[in-house]
Design an enzyme around this catalytic site. Structure first.
Site, mmCIF file in Angstrom:
data_model
loop_
_atom_site.group_PDB
_atom_site.id
_atom_site.type_symbol
_atom_site.label_atom_id
_atom_site.label_comp_id
_atom_site.label_asym_id
_atom_site.label_seq_id
_atom_site.Cartn_x
_atom_site.Cartn_y
_atom_site.Cartn_z
ATOM 1 N N HIS A 16 48.663 70.068 25.690
ATOM 2 C CA HIS A 16 49.566 70.992 26.388
ATOM 3 C C HIS A 16 50.620 71.535 25.439
ATOM 4 O O HIS A 16 50.869 70.974 24.373
ATOM 5 C CB HIS A 16 50.260 70.327 27.589
ATOM 6 N N HIS A 75 57.708 71.549 22.698
ATOM 7 C CA HIS A 75 56.790 70.824 21.818
ATOM 8 C C HIS A 75 55.341 71.206 22.107
ATOM 9 O O HIS A 75 55.036 71.834 23.124
ATOM 10 C CB HIS A 75 56.974 69.306 21.931
ATOM 11 N N GLU A 109 53.912 66.238 19.767
ATOM 12 C CA GLU A 109 53.609 65.034 20.526
ATOM 13 C C GLU A 109 52.150 64.699 20.288
ATOM 14 O O GLU A 109 51.294 65.586 20.319
ATOM 15 C CB GLU A 109 53.844 65.305 22.021
HETATM 16 CO CO CO Z 1 54.463 66.655 26.343
#
Ligand code: CO
Length: 134
Positions: free
Chosen positions: A7, A79, A130
């Site tokens: 994502h 992020h 991430e």
């Molecule tokens: Co995230």
């Protein structure tokens, strides 16, 4: 090491208003809002054919996302999350190469119930990354 793009996270002031933009203006399918008090955020997922966009609104006084809105008044990309097959092996390899893991090197359970860790943006082209266990 890197697998799928899991994502892209966009921090916003009002997650319902942001979801309306994605749903009504951009014609995307969006989820219902879900509160994650333990992570200090309310999340709506924009479901795309190949990945998802997470619209994240700070939740609670101690939300780690609140500061982001102080410097990004209109919201912004926070992020990018990539999947990895083995988060521990990935971490070890990255640390060995001098990359910095934020908040201690131990992966933590993220909002998806999977182990995640964050890498310092200064080590990765100015982007907060991430990593999530696939
Ligand atoms: Co995230």
């Amino acid at each position: 090491m890197l697998g799928k793009l899991n994502h892209v996270a966009i921090v916003v002031k009002d997650v319902n208003a942001a979801a309306a933009v994605y749903r009504d203006t951009l014609g995307a399918q969006v989820s219902e809002p879900k509160a994650h008090p333990e992570h200090g955020m309310t999340v709506i997922s924009v479901n795309l054919p190949n990945t998802s966009i997470e619209l994240q609104q700070p939740l609670g006084a101690d939300s780690p996302l609140s500061n982001f809105l102080l410097t990004h008044a209109d919201g912004g990309i926070h992020h990018i999350c990539y999947e990895v097959a083995d988060i521990f092996a990935s971490r070890d390899k990255l640390v060995e190469q001098g990359a910095r893991v934020l908040g201690g090197a131990e992966p933590k359970t993220g909002p998806h119930g999977k182990l995640t860790l964050f890498l310092h943006p200064k080590d990765f082209c100015g982007t907060l990354i991430e990593l999530e266990q696939a």
